[in-house]
Scaffold this active site. Structure first.
Site, short mmCIF file in Angstrom:
data_model
loop_
_atom_site.label_atom_id
_atom_site.label_comp_id
_atom_site.label_asym_id
_atom_site.label_seq_id
_atom_site.Cartn_x
_atom_site.Cartn_y
_atom_site.Cartn_z
N ALA A 68 -24.75 -48.56 -10.13
CA ALA A 68 -24.09 -47.62 -9.21
C ALA A 68 -24.46 -47.92 -7.77
O ALA A 68 -25.52 -48.46 -7.48
CB ALA A 68 -24.51 -46.19 -9.55
N LYS A 122 -18.96 -47.32 -4.70
CA LYS A 122 -19.10 -45.86 -4.72
C LYS A 122 -17.76 -45.16 -4.91
O LYS A 122 -17.69 -44.05 -5.45
CB LYS A 122 -19.75 -45.37 -3.42
N THR A 155 -22.36 -43.31 -6.70
CA THR A 155 -22.36 -41.88 -6.95
C THR A 155 -21.23 -41.19 -6.18
O THR A 155 -21.07 -41.42 -4.97
CB THR A 155 -23.72 -41.25 -6.58
N ASN A 165 -32.34 -48.95 1.07
CA ASN A 165 -31.17 -48.20 1.53
C ASN A 165 -31.50 -46.73 1.64
O ASN A 165 -32.31 -46.20 0.89
CB ASN A 165 -29.96 -48.45 0.61
N ARG A 166 -30.87 -46.11 2.64
CA ARG A 166 -30.93 -44.65 2.75
C ARG A 166 -29.52 -44.12 3.05
O ARG A 166 -29.30 -43.35 3.97
CB ARG A 166 -31.94 -44.20 3.81
N PHE A 201 -25.59 -40.92 -0.27
CA PHE A 201 -24.33 -40.57 -0.96
C PHE A 201 -23.13 -40.51 -0.01
O PHE A 201 -22.34 -39.56 -0.02
CB PHE A 201 -24.45 -39.21 -1.68
N ASN A 215 -20.67 -42.20 -12.10
CA ASN A 215 -21.97 -41.67 -11.73
C ASN A 215 -21.75 -40.48 -10.80
O ASN A 215 -21.18 -40.61 -9.72
CB ASN A 215 -22.75 -42.80 -11.03
N ASN A 256 -26.92 -38.50 -11.89
CA ASN A 256 -27.89 -39.12 -10.99
C ASN A 256 -28.72 -38.06 -10.27
O ASN A 256 -28.24 -37.43 -9.34
CB ASN A 256 -27.16 -40.01 -9.98
N SER A 278 -31.71 -40.22 -6.73
CA SER A 278 -31.62 -40.82 -5.40
C SER A 278 -32.68 -40.19 -4.51
O SER A 278 -32.83 -38.98 -4.47
CB SER A 278 -30.24 -40.57 -4.78
N ASN A 313 -32.51 -40.25 -1.34
CA ASN A 313 -31.92 -40.09 -0.01
C ASN A 313 -31.15 -38.78 0.21
O ASN A 313 -30.57 -38.59 1.26
CB ASN A 313 -31.02 -41.29 0.30
N THR A 314 -31.14 -37.92 -0.79
CA THR A 314 -30.61 -36.57 -0.62
C THR A 314 -31.81 -35.64 -0.78
O THR A 314 -32.38 -35.56 -1.87
CB THR A 314 -29.52 -36.27 -1.68
N LYS A 319 -29.98 -40.63 -15.16
CA LYS A 319 -30.60 -41.73 -14.39
C LYS A 319 -31.83 -41.22 -13.66
O LYS A 319 -31.74 -40.30 -12.86
CB LYS A 319 -29.60 -42.32 -13.39
N ASN A 341 -33.69 -45.79 -10.87
CA ASN A 341 -33.17 -45.82 -9.51
C ASN A 341 -34.17 -46.56 -8.60
O ASN A 341 -35.13 -47.17 -9.09
CB ASN A 341 -32.93 -44.38 -9.03
N GLY A 399 -34.41 -54.31 -5.84
CA GLY A 399 -34.55 -55.76 -5.88
C GLY A 399 -35.89 -56.16 -6.48
O GLY A 399 -36.57 -55.36 -7.12
#
Ligand SMILES: Cc1cc2nc3c(=O)[nH]c(=O)nc-3n(C[C@H](O)[C@H](O)[C@H](O)COP(=O)(O)O)c2cc1C
Length: 365
Positions: free
Chosen positions: A63, A67, A87, A112-113, A116, A141, A172, A175, A177-178, A217, A246, A268
């Site tokens: 995912a 997106k 997502t 990454n940030r 969504f 997702n 999901n 994440s 980042n939320t 996830k 994740n 990665g």
């Protein structure tokens, strides 16, 4: 890994652009049909029926790459056995300010940030409806809008919206980042979420004609007790499977500490060890048969096979494409097939979890 000169050239050109622009160019190229095709029917040893779905091979696109569901068919055309879109959140949202995607070439990592950024349910629904007859396994997702008053309701809305189109769902809750999203992994919150999601799945299924499998996830940054609670909740609510994992908030072992200081989720190669340990521990908690998609740091054919031996039923990757390009997909499938033959095995299930104890016993620093 990019064997062709054109492929190497394309990859170098993309690395001249900032990371998010390069991603946008890649999506547009795929949408325009500019990619190498691969016949993925070549490996009978890699075919499996999982979640009631006929996977032509075990390697999926994770995912976050697509997106908005713009290139699912191109992803399948590259040789992936399945694609996961999203997502997706009910309403479109812009995500965090740019820059929000960073390469760490010295570590073969990505931070990454995004938060969504996506076009919302309606846009994805229209695209999935347009490709409905093309087949292939395409998972959806689902997530929650950042400012949702009721996050559980956002997940439930996703299940309702896509029940007729999704091959499977990913819930999901991992994440980073939320703000507060990962709190949904805590015992009581997860219990409430899964009760609502599974009830909606069952309700929606009576219209859709089939029970769409639901996968959860999770993050790789969970404590042992947290992981036990998750496994218990998955059993209690008969969740169909797990995706492990994740991105991580850990910055352990990075050489590029300057870029490593950027806020966001790391993926990665630097994620591989942590994600594989959590995968193996999860496998031991849920037993041998629950489908688990192993994801996190697969960037070589050998790493893909290692994930299977640590307990994965299926695999996904994303970050490695940034460094190795799409030829990595073929290289992984070739290697999995050869490695099974070399070991005298006929299918992936026979290799699954053979090293689960060793991986589960590794210490996380
Ligand atoms: C740029 C980027 C965006 C991502 N967006 C999402 C997302 O929207 N939803 C999600 O569940 N995972 C997302 N992920 C996480 C990936 O799906 C995957 O779990 C993680 O990157 C580990 O795999 P990898 O090391 O092969 O990249 C994203 C990852 C990256 C690098």
């Amino acid at each position: 890994m990019m064997s062709s000169f054109a492929g190497r050239l394309a990859l170098s050109a993309l690395h001249c652009l900032d990371a998010e622009t390069a991603h946008g160019v890649t999506i547009r190229a795929l949408a325009a049909g500019l990619y190498p095709r691969f016949d993925n029917a070549r490996f009978p040893s890699l075919e499996q029926t999982v979640l009631g779905l006929p996977f032509p091979n075990p390697l999926g696109m994770a995912a976050g790459f697509d997106k908005n569901g713009e290139v699912a068919d191109a992803v399948l055309g590259l040789g992936f056995g399945f694609a996961e879109v999203g997502t997706v959140t009910p309403l479109p949202q812009a995500g965090n300010p740019k820059p929000r995607l960073f390469r760490l070439p010295a570590d073969l990592g990505v931070i990454n940030r995004f938060g969504f950024n996506n076009e919302g349910h309606d846009a994805l629904l229209a695209r999935l409806e347009a490709r409905r007859k093309r087949g292939g396994i395409v998972g959806v997702n689902v997530g929650a809008n950042k400012d949702a008053a009721d996050r559980v309701a956002d997940y439930v809305a996703g299940i309702r919206k896509f029940a007729g189109l999704a091959s499977y769902f990913t819930v999901n809750i991992s994440s980073p980042n939320t703000p507060g999203l990962r709190d949904l992994q805590a015992k009581e919150a997860l219990d409430e979420l899964l009760a609502a999601v599974m009830a909606e799945r069952d309700r929606a299924s009576s219209n859709a004609g089939r029970k769409v499998p639901v996968l959860l996830k999770i993050a790789p940054d969970v404590s042992s007790e947290g992981l036990e609670d998750i496994a218990e909740a998955v059993g209690k609510h008969s969740v169909d499977g797990l995706i492990v994992s994740n991105t991580t908030l850990s910055r352990q072992g990075l050489s590029d500490t300057a870029t490593g200081a950027q806020a966001g989720g790391l993926s990665g190669r630097p994620l591989f060890r942590r994600a594989t340990i959590i995968l193996a521990r999860t496998r031991k908690l849920v037993g041998p048969d629950l489908p688990i998609i192993g994801v996190g740091g697969i960037d070589s054919p050998e790493a893909a096979f290692t994930k299977i031996t640590a307990g994965a039923t299926l695999l996904q990757l994303y970050s490695a494409l940034v460094y190795k390009g799409p030829d990595l997909v073929h290289a992984i499938l070739n290697h999995l097939d050869r490695e099974l033959k070399r070991r005298g095995l006929t299918n992936l299930a026979e290799a699954r979890s053979v090293n689960v104890d060793a991986w589960a016993g590794e210490t996380l620093d």
